[in-house]
Design a protein around this motif. Structure first.
Motif, PDB file in Angstrom:
ATOM      1  N   MET A 117       8.921   0.797  35.129  1.00  0.00           N
ATOM      2  CA  MET A 117       8.446  -0.378  34.393  1.00  0.00           C
ATOM      3  C   MET A 117       6.935  -0.551  34.561  1.00  0.00           C
ATOM      4  SD  MET A 117      10.866  -1.883  32.786  1.00  0.00           S
ATOM      5  CE  MET A 117      11.480  -3.525  32.733  1.00  0.00           C
ATOM      6  N   LYS A 120       5.262   3.139  32.818  1.00  0.00           N
ATOM      7  CA  LYS A 120       5.563   3.376  31.400  1.00  0.00           C
ATOM      8  C   LYS A 120       6.495   2.283  30.901  1.00  0.00           C
ATOM      9  CE  LYS A 120       5.055   8.322  31.873  1.00  0.00           C
ATOM     10  NZ  LYS A 120       5.650   9.628  31.689  1.00  0.00           N
ATOM     11  N   PHE A 121       5.919   1.128  30.675  1.00  0.00           N
ATOM     12  CA  PHE A 121       6.715  -0.050  30.333  1.00  0.00           C
ATOM     13  C   PHE A 121       7.459   0.127  29.016  1.00  0.00           C
ATOM     14  CE2 PHE A 121       7.204  -4.367  28.617  1.00  0.00           C
ATOM     15  CZ  PHE A 121       7.951  -4.917  29.640  1.00  0.00           C
ATOM     16  N   SER A 122       6.767   0.558  27.975  1.00  0.00           N
ATOM     17  CA  SER A 122       7.413   0.649  26.659  1.00  0.00           C
ATOM     18  C   SER A 122       8.459   1.764  26.623  1.00  0.00           C
ATOM     19  CB  SER A 122       6.370   0.862  25.565  1.00  0.00           C
ATOM     20  OG  SER A 122       5.654   2.056  25.798  1.00  0.00           O
ATOM     21  N   ALA A 123       8.201   2.867  27.316  1.00  0.00           N
ATOM     22  CA  ALA A 123       9.184   3.958  27.341  1.00  0.00           C
ATOM     23  C   ALA A 123      10.432   3.543  28.116  1.00  0.00           C
ATOM     24  CB  ALA A 123       8.573   5.202  27.963  1.00  0.00           C
ATOM     25  N   THR A 124      10.253   2.758  29.174  1.00  0.00           N
ATOM     26  CA  THR A 124      11.406   2.287  29.939  1.00  0.00           C
ATOM     27  C   THR A 124      12.234   1.308  29.121  1.00  0.00           C
ATOM     28  OG1 THR A 124      10.120   2.547  31.964  1.00  0.00           O
ATOM     29  CG2 THR A 124      12.109   1.238  32.116  1.00  0.00           C
ATOM     30  N   LEU A 125      11.569   0.430  28.398  1.00  0.00           N
ATOM     31  CA  LEU A 125      12.304  -0.507  27.547  1.00  0.00           C
ATOM     32  C   LEU A 125      12.974   0.198  26.372  1.00  0.00           C
ATOM     33  CD1 LEU A 125      10.090  -3.706  27.394  1.00  0.00           C
ATOM     34  CD2 LEU A 125      12.181  -3.316  28.681  1.00  0.00           C
ATOM     35  N   ALA A 126      12.398   1.302  25.924  1.00  0.00           N
ATOM     36  CA  ALA A 126      12.989   2.042  24.806  1.00  0.00           C
ATOM     37  C   ALA A 126      14.346   2.629  25.185  1.00  0.00           C
ATOM     38  CB  ALA A 126      12.046   3.147  24.355  1.00  0.00           C
ATOM     39  N   HIS A 127      14.572   2.855  26.477  1.00  0.00           N
ATOM     40  CA  HIS A 127      15.869   3.376  26.916  1.00  0.00           C
ATOM     41  C   HIS A 127      16.973   2.327  26.819  1.00  0.00           C
ATOM     42  CE1 HIS A 127      14.833   7.368  28.280  1.00  0.00           C
ATOM     43  NE2 HIS A 127      13.725   6.879  28.808  1.00  0.00           N
ATOM     44  N   GLU A 131      18.810   4.806  19.750  1.00  0.00           N
ATOM     45  CA  GLU A 131      18.165   5.068  18.468  1.00  0.00           C
ATOM     46  C   GLU A 131      19.164   4.897  17.325  1.00  0.00           C
ATOM     47  OE1 GLU A 131      15.689   8.705  16.413  1.00  0.00           O
ATOM     48  OE2 GLU A 131      15.942   8.646  18.575  1.00  0.00           O
TER      49      GLU A 131
END
Length: 162
Positions: A117, A120-127, A131
């Motif tokens: 978090m 890589k905040f946005s990549a962690t939230l994307a999980h 999709e």
């Protein structure tokens, strides 16, 4: 044989003495330490094995990830020694208890989540959102994925203990 359901969790004893300290001291007792400058074959082989292990582990990590290598190496070696001790009869190993597995797993899992978090905040939230999710289901999908992320260390700890 009449056994209580909880007798299987008792610490094994030999001549009214617990066998756990003996099993934990067994590797130390087997390796003969002589106070001299040069080591014997056993210590040389152990040092070479540890160097090869650390080199193999750190070669696959980025420089930022290599700061985790001492922690991971000590954890792996502790689990290896504990599981090797389980091969001895009448020994009680700590990793057979759920509390030990959870005490090892939860801090590491929490550290990876927090560092993910932070870095890589946005990549962690994307999980948290698969999709192609339909727009009306997005809030529910985030809740379901969050619950699955929170249950993951518990499920893995129980599976490791079983």
């Amino acid at each position: 044989m009449n056994m209580s359901m909880f007798e299987q969790f008792l610490s094994p004893e030999l001549l009214l003495m617990p066998t756990f300290p003996l099993s934990m001291l067994m590797p130390y007792l087997l390796i003969h330490h002589k106070p001299k400058l040069l080591g014997n074959r056993m210590t040389t082989a152990t040092v070479k094995l540890l160097k090869m292990f650390l080199l193999n582990m750190t070669s696959q990590l980025t420089p930022k990830g290599q700061k985790w290598s001492p922690l991971l190496a000590s954890l792996i070696l502790m689990l290896l020694m504990s599981n090797l001790l389980s091969l001895l009869p009448y020994t009680f190993i700590p990793t057979s208890q759920l509390s030990t597995n959870m005490a090892l797993a939860l801090p590491l899992w929490l550290a990876t989540i927090i560092l993910g978090m932070k870095d890589k905040f946005s990549a962690t939230l994307a999980h948290l959102l698969p999709e192609g999710s339909p727009t009306p289901l997005i809030p529910f999908m985030v809740l379901i994925e969050t619950a699955s992320q929170l249950m993951r260390p518990i499920a893995l700890g129980v599976r490791l203990t079983a």
